[in-house]
Design a protein around this motif. Structure first.
Motif, PDB file in Angstrom:
ATOM      1  N   GLN A 114       0.811  -1.216   0.000  1.00  0.00           N
ATOM      2  CA  GLN A 114       0.000   0.000   0.000  1.00  0.00           C
ATOM      3  C   GLN A 114       0.846   1.269   0.000  1.00  0.00           C
ATOM      4  OE1 GLN A 114      -2.458  -0.516   3.428  1.00  0.00           O
ATOM      5  NE2 GLN A 114      -4.046  -1.659   2.360  1.00  0.00           N
ATOM      6  N   ILE A 115       1.954   1.227   0.696  1.00  0.00           N
ATOM      7  CA  ILE A 115       2.797   2.423   0.782  1.00  0.00           C
ATOM      8  C   ILE A 115       4.107   2.210   0.055  1.00  0.00           C
ATOM      9  CG2 ILE A 115       1.835   3.460   2.849  1.00  0.00           C
ATOM     10  CD1 ILE A 115       3.801   1.971   4.518  1.00  0.00           C
ATOM     11  N   GLY A 116       4.090   1.335  -0.940  1.00  0.00           N
ATOM     12  CA  GLY A 116       5.271   1.125  -1.767  1.00  0.00           C
ATOM     13  C   GLY A 116       5.973  -0.171  -1.424  1.00  0.00           C
ATOM     14  N   PRO A 117       6.736  -0.702  -2.356  1.00  0.00           N
ATOM     15  CA  PRO A 117       7.427  -1.974  -2.129  1.00  0.00           C
ATOM     16  C   PRO A 117       8.552  -1.831  -1.118  1.00  0.00           C
ATOM     17  CG  PRO A 117       8.163  -0.981  -4.176  1.00  0.00           C
ATOM     18  CD  PRO A 117       7.019  -0.131  -3.685  1.00  0.00           C
ATOM     19  N   ASN A 118       8.868  -2.934  -0.447  1.00  0.00           N
ATOM     20  CA  ASN A 118      10.008  -2.999   0.466  1.00  0.00           C
ATOM     21  C   ASN A 118       9.957  -1.931   1.552  1.00  0.00           C
ATOM     22  OD1 ASN A 118      11.211  -5.130  -1.075  1.00  0.00           O
ATOM     23  ND2 ASN A 118      11.887  -3.600  -2.548  1.00  0.00           N
ATOM     24  N   THR A 119       8.797  -1.742   2.123  1.00  0.00           N
ATOM     25  CA  THR A 119       8.655  -0.722   3.155  1.00  0.00           C
ATOM     26  C   THR A 119       8.971  -1.235   4.543  1.00  0.00           C
ATOM     27  OG1 THR A 119       6.300  -1.234   3.221  1.00  0.00           O
ATOM     28  CG2 THR A 119       6.970   0.653   1.903  1.00  0.00           C
ATOM     29  N   GLY A 120       9.372  -2.483   4.652  1.00  0.00           N
ATOM     30  CA  GLY A 120       9.810  -2.994   5.935  1.00  0.00           C
ATOM     31  C   GLY A 120       8.701  -3.454   6.848  1.00  0.00           C
ATOM     32  N   ASN A 121       7.460  -3.543   6.361  1.00  0.00           N
ATOM     33  CA  ASN A 121       6.351  -3.971   7.212  1.00  0.00           C
ATOM     34  C   ASN A 121       6.284  -5.493   7.270  1.00  0.00           C
ATOM     35  OD1 ASN A 121       5.786  -1.190   6.191  1.00  0.00           O
ATOM     36  ND2 ASN A 121       4.150  -1.367   7.684  1.00  0.00           N
ATOM     37  N   VAL A 122       7.345  -6.062   7.806  1.00  0.00           N
ATOM     38  CA  VAL A 122       7.504  -7.507   7.812  1.00  0.00           C
ATOM     39  C   VAL A 122       7.294  -8.078   9.211  1.00  0.00           C
ATOM     40  CG1 VAL A 122       9.061  -7.552   5.837  1.00  0.00           C
ATOM     41  CG2 VAL A 122       9.995  -7.211   8.133  1.00  0.00           C
TER      42      VAL A 122
END
Length: 280
Positions: free
Chosen positions: A243-251
């Motif tokens: 939603q807020i771009g790829p690879n945003t660290g929401n892991v």
């Protein structure tokens, strides 16, 4: 692990290079130097799990540390200007108590030992110590490396710094007592993140994956691997990480253990759900 990040593959370089606004990359220069590691002679077995219950989680919480202690959930969150130490209602996901870190600090892992809460910071080299009941800050320590994950074995604090080392630290002086390098059948295992000490083993998130490894803290050997890929969608939780771009660290990041239930609680950075799971 950290702030909203975009990573690119650089031709001829193996790995990820983090770029942008003060984010954290996954190079091992964060460690003081890898401790001796020897590849284990076997493939660490897969650990199976069952989801017992799904709880709500505050999507504004960029989870860095998670603890279940005396029937209470504690959470440490990150991002500059947003980092907090929280006491959370498990059933509602709402905050019952909080301390906000000063804006220049990026909060990291937390642990509870001797009625104190210890909280790392990422690159500010500060460790904050709070009274467990009042959340009043009672002490500060200096830490020479990046701070990522934090747990304890009842006597020593155990710290990860984003490389493959576990640092065992005196909680009274913050002196490093020993360093253990973590390895599997391929060699050193880097990007070790959030930690939880359970029944003589250290469970660790591997940054930017949905994997948790089980580590023998005496030898550093990985003795098991838990794959939580798609745990959100498999349990009907609608959440688009892009939603807020790829690879945003929401892991995946956050491991707590409830010894009374023999259950783990796991969640991720800004995830809408926290999962109670049992390992098989």
């Amino acid at each position: 692990m950290k702030n909203l990040i975009r990573c690119i593959l650089v031709s001829g370089v193996i790995g990820l290079a983090a770029c942008g606004n003060g984010t954290e990359s996954s190079d091992t220069s964060k460690d003081s130097g890898s401790a001796a590691t020897n590849p284990v002679s076997y493939v660490p077995p897969a650990i199976q799990y069952n989801v017992i219950k799904v709880y709500p989680h505050d999507t504004s919480s960029y989870t860095q540390g998670l603890i279940w202690y005396n029937n209470t959930l504690y959470e440490g969150t990150g991002l500059k200007e947003k980092s907090k130490l929280l006491k959370v209602d498990l059933n509602t996901g709402k905050q019952n108590q909080q301390v906000k870190l000063d804006n220049e600090y990026f909060g990291e892992g937390i642990t509870i030992l001797n009625n104190k809460i210890y909280q790392l910071t990422w690159q500010e080299h500060k460790v904050f110590v709070y009274d467990l009941n009042t959340f009043k800050k009672v002490q500060e320590f200096e830490w020479p490396y990046d701070g990522w994950g934090l747990t304890n074995n009842g006597k020593e604090l155990i710290i990860s710094t984003g490389g493959n080392n576990l640092y065992f630290v005196d909680p009274a002086t913050f002196k490093i007592l020993k360093t253990v390098g973590v390895s599997n059948n391929y060699g050193p295992v880097s990007d070790i993140n959030e930690l939880e000490y359970v029944n003589g083993f250290v469970y660790a998130n591997i940054y930017e994956t949905d994997n948790i490894i089980k580590i023998n803290p005496e030898t550093g050997a990985v003795v098991g691997k838990l794959d939580l890929t798609d745990i959100l969608s498999k349990n009907g939780v609608v959440y688009n990480r892009e939603q807020i771009g790829p690879n945003t660290g929401n892991v995946l990041n956050g491991i707590a253990f409830d010894s009374a239930k023999n259950s783990f609680y796991v969640t991720g950075k800004c995830w809408p759900a926290l999962f109670e799971i049992k390992l098989n």
